[in-house]
Motif scaffolding. Sequence first.
Motif, short mmCIF file in Angstrom:
data_model
loop_
_atom_site.label_atom_id
_atom_site.label_comp_id
_atom_site.label_asym_id
_atom_site.label_seq_id
_atom_site.Cartn_x
_atom_site.Cartn_y
_atom_site.Cartn_z
N ASP A 127 29.27 110.41 22.75
CA ASP A 127 29.53 111.14 23.98
C ASP A 127 29.54 110.23 25.22
N GLU A 128 29.60 108.90 24.99
CA GLU A 128 29.58 107.96 26.12
C GLU A 128 30.89 108.04 26.91
N LYS A 129 30.76 108.03 28.23
CA LYS A 129 31.93 108.12 29.10
C LYS A 129 32.31 106.74 29.63
N LYS A 130 33.57 106.60 29.99
CA LYS A 130 34.03 105.36 30.59
C LYS A 130 33.72 105.40 32.08
N GLU A 131 32.52 104.93 32.43
CA GLU A 131 32.04 105.02 33.80
C GLU A 131 32.06 103.68 34.54
N TYR A 132 32.60 102.64 33.91
CA TYR A 132 32.61 101.31 34.52
C TYR A 132 34.04 100.82 34.75
N PHE A 133 34.28 100.33 35.95
CA PHE A 133 35.60 99.82 36.32
C PHE A 133 35.54 98.29 36.33
N TYR A 134 36.48 97.66 35.62
CA TYR A 134 36.51 96.20 35.49
C TYR A 134 37.78 95.62 36.11
N LYS A 135 37.62 94.51 36.84
CA LYS A 135 38.80 93.85 37.41
C LYS A 135 38.51 92.36 37.60
N GLN A 136 39.57 91.55 37.42
CA GLN A 136 39.44 90.10 37.58
C GLN A 136 39.61 89.68 39.03
N TYR A 137 38.79 88.70 39.44
CA TYR A 137 38.92 88.09 40.76
C TYR A 137 38.64 86.60 40.64
N SER A 138 39.29 85.82 41.51
CA SER A 138 39.14 84.36 41.48
C SER A 138 38.70 83.84 42.83
N ASN A 139 38.05 82.66 42.79
CA ASN A 139 37.64 82.01 44.03
C ASN A 139 37.25 80.58 43.71
N SER A 140 36.84 79.83 44.73
CA SER A 140 36.40 78.45 44.53
C SER A 140 34.94 78.32 44.92
N GLU A 141 34.31 77.22 44.49
CA GLU A 141 32.91 77.01 44.87
C GLU A 141 32.84 76.73 46.36
N ASN A 159 29.03 83.23 42.82
CA ASN A 159 28.56 83.95 44.01
C ASN A 159 29.69 84.20 44.99
N ASN A 160 30.60 83.22 45.11
CA ASN A 160 31.75 83.40 46.00
C ASN A 160 32.68 84.50 45.52
N VAL A 161 32.89 84.57 44.19
CA VAL A 161 33.73 85.64 43.64
C VAL A 161 33.09 86.99 43.93
N LEU A 162 31.78 87.08 43.71
CA LEU A 162 31.07 88.34 43.98
C LEU A 162 31.15 88.72 45.46
N PHE A 163 30.95 87.74 46.32
CA PHE A 163 30.93 88.00 47.76
C PHE A 163 32.30 88.47 48.26
N HIS A 164 33.35 87.81 47.82
CA HIS A 164 34.69 88.15 48.31
C HIS A 164 35.36 89.26 47.50
N ASN A 217 35.13 71.90 35.86
CA ASN A 217 33.90 71.56 36.59
C ASN A 217 33.45 72.69 37.52
N TRP A 218 34.08 73.82 37.38
CA TRP A 218 33.77 74.99 38.22
C TRP A 218 34.13 74.78 39.69
N ASP A 219 35.15 73.93 39.93
CA ASP A 219 35.67 73.84 41.29
C ASP A 219 36.40 75.14 41.64
N LYS A 220 36.97 75.77 40.61
CA LYS A 220 37.57 77.10 40.75
C LYS A 220 37.13 77.93 39.55
N CYS A 221 37.09 79.23 39.73
CA CYS A 221 36.68 80.09 38.61
C CYS A 221 37.25 81.49 38.77
N THR A 222 37.28 82.20 37.65
CA THR A 222 37.71 83.60 37.61
C THR A 222 36.61 84.41 36.93
N CYS A 223 36.33 85.56 37.50
CA CYS A 223 35.29 86.43 36.94
C CYS A 223 35.83 87.84 36.73
N VAL A 224 35.29 88.50 35.73
CA VAL A 224 35.52 89.93 35.56
C VAL A 224 34.34 90.63 36.24
#
Length: 240
Positions: A127-141, A159-164, A217-224
């Motif tokens: 009975d679990e519902k789809k209550e979470y929305f996922y999307k990709q975002y990118s940024n640099s350190e 942290n930059n991806v989360l912030f922006h 080297n994590w100069d750039k990254c993408t997060c879900v």
Amino acid sequence: MFSRQSGFHYFIFFTLFSFLFLSSCSSTDKEILKVQKQILEIEKKRFMIEKAKLQHCGCCSEDKSSGSCCPEILLILEKEEIEKLEDEKSPCKRIQLNEQIDIWKLAAKGDWSYSPSSLKSQEICEDEKKEYFYKQYSNSESYVASTQVPKTKQSSCINNVLFHGKSKLYQSMINSAPGSGKLDSEKDILSSIVNYNNAEKGRSFYYECKPTDPSKNWDKCTCVLYASYKDGKEGIQSLQ
């Protein structure tokens, strides 16, 4: 003869010693109760198996003392008891997914799915519902970490991806669930989503991140990134 100052120091020492002793006792008591509970569970299972032995081992044509046919029956019964205990501990009836969800593919355009813990374990409640929305975002350190070691760059980039990305993520949630316009302002809808996600830890964060610069080297990254709302898409539609 003790001076007043010595007596005061003795009083402080005695008070601290008493507090530490009581705290230790409290912690010990909890551990004892935990162990006793585990013992009771084991004894309960043992009792059920012994009861089953009396009921089923009479079917053996051989002498029961030899134990030639009872072990096979008991193994089956023990397995049943273990499964029963697992079902009692489980808060839901699990279902098998037809195919494994590729969360990176789903998040490329942004979509709703199950909770992060369910996706990672691949154990979905019926009975679990789809209550979470996922999307990709990118940024640099950040510039602060530009000369630092990769580990620092990794946390900085995430942290930059989360912030922006967080505010964009909330907006994408609203866009994915067009409604009937109950609220006068989109600002009210956004406020409701933000308040819901801030009310409890784990309702919004990042699912996974990976470096996207050539040297990794994590100069750039993408997060879900993910955020949630009660009843998912339908819950947000009910606000509009």
